[in-house]
Write an enzyme that holds these catalytic residues in place. Structure first.
Site, mmCIF file in Angstrom:
data_model
loop_
_atom_site.group_PDB
_atom_site.id
_atom_site.type_symbol
_atom_site.label_atom_id
_atom_site.label_comp_id
_atom_site.label_asym_id
_atom_site.label_seq_id
_atom_site.Cartn_x
_atom_site.Cartn_y
_atom_site.Cartn_z
ATOM 1 N N TYR A 151 9.076 -11.313 3.321
ATOM 2 C CA TYR A 151 7.776 -10.301 3.590
ATOM 3 C C TYR A 151 7.235 -10.214 4.913
ATOM 4 O O TYR A 151 7.267 -8.874 5.519
ATOM 5 C CB TYR A 151 6.922 -10.715 2.356
ATOM 6 N N GLN A 220 -6.662 -25.963 2.106
ATOM 7 C CA GLN A 220 -6.322 -24.579 2.928
ATOM 8 C C GLN A 220 -7.236 -23.697 3.039
ATOM 9 O O GLN A 220 -8.197 -23.346 2.074
ATOM 10 C CB GLN A 220 -5.016 -24.133 2.242
ATOM 11 N N ARG A 222 -8.661 -19.612 4.546
ATOM 12 C CA ARG A 222 -8.233 -18.145 4.880
ATOM 13 C C ARG A 222 -9.412 -17.432 5.141
ATOM 14 O O ARG A 222 -10.571 -17.841 4.763
ATOM 15 C CB ARG A 222 -7.668 -17.676 3.399
HETATM 16 P P1 NAD Z 1 -0.169 -2.914 -4.015
HETATM 17 O O1 NAD Z 1 0.934 -3.512 -4.670
HETATM 18 O O2 NAD Z 1 -1.300 -2.699 -4.869
HETATM 19 O O3 NAD Z 1 0.277 -1.495 -3.518
HETATM 20 C C1 NAD Z 1 1.547 -1.126 -2.974
HETATM 21 C C2 NAD Z 1 1.868 -0.051 -3.921
HETATM 22 O O4 NAD Z 1 3.183 0.506 -3.258
HETATM 23 C C3 NAD Z 1 2.086 -0.044 -5.098
HETATM 24 O O5 NAD Z 1 1.440 0.776 -6.200
HETATM 25 C C4 NAD Z 1 3.479 0.144 -5.746
HETATM 26 O O6 NAD Z 1 4.091 0.572 -6.771
HETATM 27 C C5 NAD Z 1 4.050 0.835 -4.399
HETATM 28 N N1 NAD Z 1 5.347 0.972 -4.233
HETATM 29 C C6 NAD Z 1 6.246 -0.173 -4.372
HETATM 30 N N2 NAD Z 1 7.523 0.303 -4.187
HETATM 31 C C7 NAD Z 1 7.487 1.608 -3.928
HETATM 32 C C8 NAD Z 1 8.501 2.572 -4.001
HETATM 33 N N3 NAD Z 1 9.716 2.230 -3.677
HETATM 34 N N4 NAD Z 1 8.149 3.856 -3.845
HETATM 35 C C9 NAD Z 1 6.957 4.091 -3.830
HETATM 36 N N5 NAD Z 1 5.867 3.277 -3.851
HETATM 37 C C10 NAD Z 1 6.182 2.114 -4.037
HETATM 38 O O7 NAD Z 1 -0.566 -3.400 -2.807
HETATM 39 P P2 NAD Z 1 -1.890 -3.449 -1.889
HETATM 40 O O8 NAD Z 1 -2.608 -4.764 -1.617
HETATM 41 O O9 NAD Z 1 -2.571 -2.178 -2.304
HETATM 42 O O10 NAD Z 1 -1.125 -3.375 -0.473
HETATM 43 C C11 NAD Z 1 -1.050 -1.951 0.507
HETATM 44 C C12 NAD Z 1 -0.191 -2.258 1.521
HETATM 45 O O11 NAD Z 1 -1.213 -3.280 2.425
HETATM 46 C C13 NAD Z 1 1.211 -2.843 1.511
HETATM 47 O O12 NAD Z 1 1.798 -2.180 2.315
HETATM 48 C C14 NAD Z 1 0.976 -4.315 1.794
HETATM 49 O O13 NAD Z 1 1.996 -5.029 2.270
HETATM 50 C C15 NAD Z 1 -0.284 -4.376 2.736
HETATM 51 N N6 NAD Z 1 -0.959 -5.594 2.922
HETATM 52 C C16 NAD Z 1 -1.925 -5.940 1.875
HETATM 53 C C17 NAD Z 1 -2.452 -7.073 2.225
HETATM 54 C C18 NAD Z 1 -3.503 -7.372 1.136
HETATM 55 O O14 NAD Z 1 -4.267 -8.518 1.091
HETATM 56 N N7 NAD Z 1 -3.779 -6.652 -0.170
HETATM 57 C C19 NAD Z 1 -2.492 -7.823 3.105
HETATM 58 C C20 NAD Z 1 -1.720 -7.444 4.062
HETATM 59 C C21 NAD Z 1 -0.749 -6.258 4.063
#
Ligand code: NAD
Length: 322
Positions: A151, A220, A222
Site C-alpha cells: 500500500y 505503539q 499514532r
Molecule cells: P474507503 O475505503 O472508505 O474509501 C475508498 C473508496 O474507494 C471506497 O468507497 C471504495 O469502494 C472505492 N474504490 C475502491 N476501488 C475502486 C474502484 N476500482 N473503482 C472505484 N472506486 C473504488 O477509504 P477512506 O478512508 O475514505 O480513504 C480515502 C482515500 O484516502 C484513499 O485513497 C486512502 O488511501 C487515503 N487515505 C486514507 C487514510 C485514512 O486514515 N482513512 C489515511 C491515508 C490515506
C-alpha cells in the site's frame, strides 16, 4: 451560501472520507459528482448532484467520470486498516496503480484544471518510525524511501507519477499525505476498519463490565485526525498554489492504550484491556509534523481528539449495537 460555478468530481465518494468531502463541497456551493464502485453505505447517494457507479480500474470509466468536470479529488483506493494492508498486497498495489494511472491520463485528456491525490503517511520510511517517542514526520523525511510494503509503495509511486504528469503534461496536481483519519460513517467492521472505529466497535459490543482485545502491547503511538478537519485541509490545499506533497494530519501523539482509554471513558463502561502481541500493529510510532501545513495553508486542524472520539463512538455504538 455563495453558489460556485466549478464542477467537482470526487472519486471514492462511496467511501468514508469521500462522502464527507462530497457533503463539505456541497455546503461550499459546488456542483459535485461522486464516483465509486459502490454507493455510500451510511449516507444517501443523492448528497452529490450526481453519483456514477464506476470501476475506475477501467480507463473508459475514468473518461466517463471526468467528463465535463473542472477539478478532481481522487480518493478511490483499495484500502483498509493495518490488518488489511499487511495481509492483502498484490491486489492493493495492482488495483490502486490501475486507478491512479487511468485517472491521471483521463484527467489530462479531459483538460482537468486541478487534480487532488490522497496519499498517505504510509509512504514514510520505517527507519524513522521505530520509537514510540517518534519525531514528527516532515514531508522531506520521505526519502530515502522505505515505505509500508504494498500500500505505501504504491502511494509513493503515484505521488511521483502525478508529479510527472504535471512536469510532462501540465496536469496541475495537489498531493496530501493523510495521517490516520477517523470519524463517524467509516468502516467499523469486516476487516478493513482502522483503530478508532475498531476499538469503538469492540467497546460498544463488550459486556459491562467486560473486556476488549488490543492489537500489540498498546504502547505503539499514532496521531489521529478528525474527518471534518481532513476535508477542510484537503479543500484548502486544492485552493492553494502548492504542488508538493503536504501532511494533512494531527500532531498530537497518543499511545493506542490512551486512545482505547478515551473510548472506554466515553462509553461509561467498565472495560479491561487484553493485549494480543501477535496481531499486526504497524510501525512503532508515527506523528505528523505540521510546520509546512501551517506555513502553506495558514491553517491547522482544530477539532480536539476527545470531541472526535465522542462523535465517532456514539455513531459506532448506534450502528454496531442495533
Ligand atoms: P474507503 O475505503 O472508505 O474509501 C475508498 C473508496 O474507494 C471506497 O468507497 C471504495 O469502494 C472505492 N474504490 C475502491 N476501488 C475502486 C474502484 N476500482 N473503482 C472505484 N472506486 C473504488 O477509504 P477512506 O478512508 O475514505 O480513504 C480515502 C482515500 O484516502 C484513499 O485513497 C486512502 O488511501 C487515503 N487515505 C486514507 C487514510 C485514512 O486514515 N482513512 C489515511 C491515508 C490515506
Amino acid at each position: 451560501m455563495e453558489q460556485k460555478t466549478e464542477k467537482i468530481l470526487v472519486t471514492g465518494a462511496g467511501g468514508f472520507i469521500g462522502h464527507h468531502l462530497v457533503r463539505y463541497l456541497k455546503r461550499k456551493g459546488y456542483w459535485v459528482r461522486g464516483a465509486d464502485i459502490k454507493y455510500p453505505e451510511f449516507s444517501p447517494r443523492d448528497e452529490a448532484d450526481e453519483f456514477l457507479l464506476l470501476d475506475l480500474r477501467d480507463f473508459r470509466n475514468c473518461l466517463e467520470a471526468v467528463k465535463g468536470m473542472d477539478k478532481v479529488y481522487q480518493l478511490a483506493a483499495d484500502m483498509g486498516g493495518i490488518g488489511f494492508i499487511t495481509r492483502v498486497k498484490a491486489d492493493v498495489v495492482r488495483n490502486n496503480i490501475l486507478i491512479n494511472t487511468n485517472m491521471a491520463e483521463a484527467s489530462m485528456f479531459a483538460g482537468i484544471k486541478r487534480l487532488f491525490f490522497s496519499s498517505s503517511a504510509c509512504i514514510y520510511p520505517a527507519y524513522k518510525q521505530r520509537d514510540p517517542k517518534v519525531a514528527p514526520l516532515k514531508e522531506s523525511d520521505a526519502y530515502p524511501a522505505e515505505c509500508e510494503d504494498g500500500y505505501g509503495w504504491e502511494k509513493l509511486i503515484s505521488e511521483r507519477m502525478y508529479t510527472n504528469f504535471y512536469e510532462d503534461h501540465g496536469l496541475d496536481v495537489r498531493i496530501a499525505r493523510y495521517h490516520n483519519i477517523f470519524g463517524p460513517e467509516g468502516t467499523y467492521q469486516g476487516g478493513r476498519e482502522k483503530a478508532p472505529s475498531a476499538l469503538s466497535r469492540k467497546v460498544a459490543q463488550a459486556k459491562n463490565p467486560g473486556e476488549i482485545e488490543i492489537w500489540g502491547d498498546g504502547k505503539q503511538t499514532r496521531s489521529f485526525l478528525y474527518v471534518d478537519d481532513c476535508v477542510e485541509g484537503s479543500w484548502r490545499l486544492v485552493e492553494s498554489d502548492f504542488r508538493e506533497p503536504l501532511n494533512i494530519g494531527s500532531d498530537r501523539l497518543v499511545t493506542i492504550d490512551e486512545l482505547a482509554d478515551m473510548i472506554i471513558k466515553t462509553s461509561g463502561k467498565g472495560i479491561v484491556k487484553r493485549y494480543n502481541l501477535s496481531a499486526p500493529q504497524g510501525v512503532r510510532g508515527r506523528n505528523s509534523d505540521n510546520t509546512l501545513c501551517k506555513k502553506i495553508l495558514g491553517w491547522e486542524p482544530k477539532i480536539p481528539l476527545e470531541e472526535g472520539i465522542e462523535k465517532t463512538y456514539k455513531w459506532v455504538e448506534k450502528v454496531a449495537c442495533q
